[in-house]
Design an enzyme around this catalytic site. Structure first.
Site, short mmCIF file in Angstrom:
data_model
loop_
_atom_site.label_atom_id
_atom_site.label_comp_id
_atom_site.label_asym_id
_atom_site.label_seq_id
_atom_site.Cartn_x
_atom_site.Cartn_y
_atom_site.Cartn_z
N SER A 95 15.48 -10.50 5.55
CA SER A 95 14.68 -9.32 4.45
C SER A 95 15.80 -7.95 4.91
CB SER A 95 13.90 -8.89 6.90
OG SER A 95 12.88 -9.99 6.53
N ALA A 96 15.07 -7.33 3.92
CA ALA A 96 15.72 -5.60 4.18
C ALA A 96 16.93 -5.99 3.36
CB ALA A 96 16.09 -5.45 5.21
N CYS A 97 17.24 -7.04 2.37
CA CYS A 97 18.54 -7.71 1.22
C CYS A 97 17.99 -6.77 -0.10
CB CYS A 97 18.61 -8.91 1.41
SG CYS A 97 19.99 -9.32 2.76
N LYS A 101 3.32 -12.25 7.23
CA LYS A 101 4.34 -13.47 7.38
C LYS A 101 3.48 -14.28 9.06
CE LYS A 101 7.76 -10.99 6.77
NZ LYS A 101 8.40 -10.49 5.20
N ASN A 156 21.77 -5.51 -11.58
CA ASN A 156 21.44 -6.78 -10.99
C ASN A 156 21.12 -7.62 -11.79
OD1 ASN A 156 23.25 -6.73 -8.58
ND2 ASN A 156 20.89 -6.54 -7.83
N ASP A 201 7.25 -10.95 -1.73
CA ASP A 201 7.64 -11.12 -0.71
C ASP A 201 7.40 -12.20 0.11
OD1 ASP A 201 8.75 -10.33 2.52
OD2 ASP A 201 7.30 -10.15 2.87
N ARG A 253 9.62 -6.85 13.87
CA ARG A 253 9.68 -7.80 14.34
C ARG A 253 9.86 -8.19 15.18
NH1 ARG A 253 11.04 -11.58 11.40
NH2 ARG A 253 11.70 -9.73 9.44
N SER A 279 11.75 2.86 8.78
CA SER A 279 10.71 2.65 8.35
C SER A 279 9.65 2.07 7.53
CB SER A 279 11.02 4.42 7.95
OG SER A 279 11.40 4.71 7.80
N ARG A 280 9.06 2.44 7.13
CA ARG A 280 7.76 1.61 5.73
C ARG A 280 7.07 2.19 4.78
NH1 ARG A 280 9.24 -4.15 5.64
NH2 ARG A 280 11.37 -4.03 6.83
N HIS A 289 9.44 -17.12 1.33
CA HIS A 289 9.71 -16.48 1.34
C HIS A 289 10.08 -15.23 -0.01
CE1 HIS A 289 11.58 -12.80 4.76
NE2 HIS A 289 10.50 -12.35 4.08
N LYS A 313 15.33 -7.22 -2.15
CA LYS A 313 14.06 -7.56 -2.15
C LYS A 313 12.83 -6.96 -3.70
CE LYS A 313 12.04 -11.40 -0.44
NZ LYS A 313 11.26 -11.45 0.86
N ARG A 323 22.89 -10.96 1.85
CA ARG A 323 24.09 -9.83 3.01
C ARG A 323 25.29 -10.16 3.05
NH1 ARG A 323 23.48 -4.56 3.34
NH2 ARG A 323 21.45 -4.71 2.49
N TYR A 351 3.15 -2.77 14.42
CA TYR A 351 4.04 -3.20 14.02
C TYR A 351 3.59 -4.64 12.50
CZ TYR A 351 7.88 -4.16 10.59
OH TYR A 351 8.72 -4.06 9.58
N GLY A 352 3.77 -4.38 11.09
CA GLY A 352 3.42 -4.86 10.26
C GLY A 352 3.35 -6.46 10.09
N GLY A 353 4.43 -6.88 10.33
CA GLY A 353 4.93 -8.12 10.09
C GLY A 353 4.04 -9.07 12.32
N ASN A 387 13.33 -3.76 -4.23
CA ASN A 387 14.39 -3.45 -5.33
C ASN A 387 14.03 -4.11 -6.33
OD1 ASN A 387 14.77 -0.94 -4.34
ND2 ASN A 387 16.71 -1.43 -3.55
O1 SAT Z 1 8.25 -8.43 9.33
S1 SAT Z 1 7.68 -7.68 8.39
O2 SAT Z 1 6.52 -7.93 7.36
O3 SAT Z 1 6.61 -6.76 8.40
C1 SAT Z 1 9.21 -7.21 7.60
C2 SAT Z 1 9.39 -7.73 6.87
O4 SAT Z 1 10.79 -8.12 7.76
O5 SAT Z 1 9.72 -8.19 5.87
MN MN Z 2 9.88 -9.93 3.82
#
Ligand code: SAT
Ligand code: MN
Length: 608
Positions: free
Chosen positions: A271-273, A229, A514, A298, A92, A386-387, A249, A275, A418, A220-222, A277
């Site tokens: 993001s990338a904490c 998003k 957890n 998400d 993003r 990578s996704r 979120h 979620k 984090r 890209y995704g987001g 998992n």
């Molecule tokens: O923004 S994306 O949805 O592409 C990935 C993320 O940050 O959660």
């Molecule tokens: Mn997210």
């Protein structure tokens, strides 16, 4: 269906366009918008997506033939494909993301702002003729179960087959959604083009008052899957404020105890904490009888129901998850889920053409994410961001209630970040108002999901910093007012799985373990678990956390469940300064919460 392939092949092979697809809707507002966009962007042809599996397969074929996708080892990874993005288009771009409102104050200091007139002028110039030689796809989609009163619809117009295929996996898209849109008459308008992928000509603009989005220059995704998003958070947060709900979120997960009671919790992490998992957590063998059900990984839309309870739906129906780190130990459900029917973006490959990423335990990368022979001197084999894209139905623990129109009742809201230091493993807010402060104070070390420096601490209130479509001060007021309207308030917690010692080792094992923290959380909701009060909230006593069969020393557990008063005094001061940066619009109730806690932390009587 033949039509689509013929048309696409024609366009992609740049032969004269011969056939068109019938393309009408009885909703004139939609038809005229599509006509107007076509006029402006000049595509060679238009295809209205029906959302069938056959159509998805056609898109895959097209992308295989033009090189957008390559096939992965079909024996080991049936129906899995690899997309390599432009190397400059991997995350993003918050600095290029704008909220366009009449008054800058309404977008707030948390957003980049442009006036709607300037925003349209700037981005429309880039859309001029941008689809010449390309095909335009019209994607009607529904965020949330088609039959749910909580769902909201949109239409994305794009020139990217990759976007169409991802939207098919991520949302309920096609004819059913179109039918709902035609009945309702309203929809969010999302216009997307990959443009020329030049970062200098890349923008993601939101026009909340018009319920519209325009995004150009990124696949890209987001930035490009506009239902995610852009719609389900930025535009929806604005709609939610007007209509009296919350667009957050948050993952949603169901936790079934050995006794068979199921509690649903909604958790917000940057993001990338981890979620995904947590949403797909696999209970460890040492906690027999527990089951975990995924509702979403998400985004959560939270509504008060008629009985004054909080209910949640997941507007999405698929996952766009971070691949690196996924293995049988960290997340077996995800590892199995992405072995079939998955689009991988920017992973590496092995000699056998299997996808490979850092943290995958077997295989050796031979080709990196850019398609070069792998050489560790060039960095990681897979891109750190990578996704995978997969339909939620691939998930072995997908909840049967994910399609329920009425959603699920929420027992607890959990914030997290984090943080190497400071934040204990878990604590509970003393009230809803205090919980809003806990959410507003969320901070986290940055990760690779956003372009920019990695590993620095930044404030990320409610994990919504990049996603709140209006002024955070007004958003906190909305949260406070929302709590007043709920008769049965869920409890609010904060967790931190990422505490480290001075040697940089994690103090808590994380992942499946957890669940032990979640167990304490739901027992607190049931009024059963113990805790001690501190100025920052209720913390478990070490013995309140189930540590059966867990290899953890009393000292480490003590460190994880205590408050360093001096560090917290400094933190609360910094939270206060941060809140004040929102000026006059900051709700007094939030300021008071911060002041009360800061004052308590300054008293000498409190001992951690
Ligand atoms: O923004 S994306 O949805 O592409 C990935 C993320 O940050 O959660
Ligand atoms: Mn997210």
């Amino acid at each position: 269906m033949r039509h689509l392939l013929v048309t696409l092949e024609t366009v992609y092979k740049k032969r004269p366009f011969t056939e068109n697809i019938p393309m009408t809707t009885k909703l004139s507002a939609l038809q005229s918008w599509v006509d107007q966009v076509a006029d402006h962007t000049q595509p060679d042809a238009i295809h209205w997506c029906t959302g069938t599996d056959d159509e998805y397969q056609e898109f895959i074929e097209i992308m295989l033939s033009d090189g957008t996708l390559t096939t992965l080892n079909q024996e080991q990874y049936p129906n899995c494909y690899l997309h390599r993005s432009d190397p400059s288009d991997v995350a993003r771009v918050e600095h290029l993301t704008f909220v366009c409102t009449d008054e800058a104050e309404d977008a707030g200091p948390n957003n980049n702002w442009m006036s709607p007139a300037d925003g349209h002028a700037k981005i429309d110039a880039l859309f001029d003729g941008c689809m010449k030689g390309r095909m335009m796809f019209v994607i009607p989609y529904c965020m949330g179960p088609i039959g749910s009163p909580y769902s909201r619809c949109g239409v994305e117009i794009t020139d990217s087959p990759y976007v169409v295929a991802n939207m098919k996996l991520m949302t309920r898209m096609g004819s059913d959604a179109l039918e709902r849109i035609e009945n309702e008459g309203t929809f969010v308008r999302g216009l997307h083009s990959t443009g020329d992928l030049d970062p200098e000509r890349r923008f993601i603009m939101h026009f909340p008052d018009e319920l519209s989005i325009k995004s150009i220059g990124s696949g890209y995704g987001g930035n490009a899957l506009l239902g995610k998003k852009c719609h389900a958070l930025r535009i929806a947060s604005h709609q939610a404020r007007q209509e009296g709900w919350l667009a957050e979120h948050m993952l949603i997960v169901g936790l079934e105890s050995p006794a068979g009671a199921v509690h649903y919790v909604a958790c917000a992490f940057p993001s990338a904490c981890g979620k995904t998992n947590l949403a797909m957590l696999v209970p460890p063998d040492s906690l027999p009888g527990w089951k975990v059900w995924t509702l979403g990984d998400d985004i959560a839309w939270l509504h008060p129901d008629e009985g004054g309870k909080l209910r949640a739906i997941n507007p999405e129906s698929g996952y766009f998850g971070v691949v690196p780190g996924t293995n049988e130990t960290t997340n077996k459900n995800a590892y199995d889920m992405i072995m079939h029917d998955t689009i991988f973006t920017n992973v590496a490959t092995t000699e056998d053409n299997e996808p490979w990423w850092e943290g995958k335990k077997d295989g050796t990368p031979t080709t990196d994410w850019q398609g070069r022979a792998f050489d560790s001197a060039n960095g990681k084999a897979a891109h750190p961001n990578s996704r995978f894209t997969v339909a939620a139905t691939n998930n072995p623990c997908y909840s049967s209630l994910a399609d329920a129109p009425e959603g699920v009742p929420i027992s607890a809201i959990v914030f997290g970040g984090r943080r190497k230091q400071l934040a204990p493993l878990v604590y509970e807010a003393k009230s809803w108002k205090h919980g809003v402060l806990v959410g507003a104070g969320v901070a986290s070390e940055t990760t690779s999901a956003n372009v920019g420096e990695v590993g620095v601490i930044r404030r990320d209130p409610m994990a919504m910093k990049p996603f709140c479509g209006y002024n955070f001060a007004d958003y906190w007021s909305h949260w406070l007012a929302f709590g007043e309207r709920l008769e049965h308030l869920p409890k609010i917690f904060h967790v931190n799985w990422f505490r480290q010692n001075d040697e940089g080792e994690f103090l808590w094992p994380g992942f499946g373990e957890n669940l032990r923290v979640l167990e304490w959380i739901i027992e607190r909701c049931e009024g059963r678990a113990g805790a001690h009060e501190s100025p920052i909230g209720f913390l478990p006593n070490p013995e309140d956390i189930n540590t059966t069969d867990l290899d953890i020393s009393p000292q480490v557990l003590e460190a994880l469940t205590s408050v360093d008063r001096e560090q917290w005094r400094i933190e609360m001061e910094s939270v206060g300064e941060y809140l004040e940066s929102y000026g006059d619009r900051l709700p007094d109730a939030l300021r008071q919460q911060q002041q009360t806690i800061a004052a308590e932390l300054s008293k000498s009587t409190y001992k951690s």
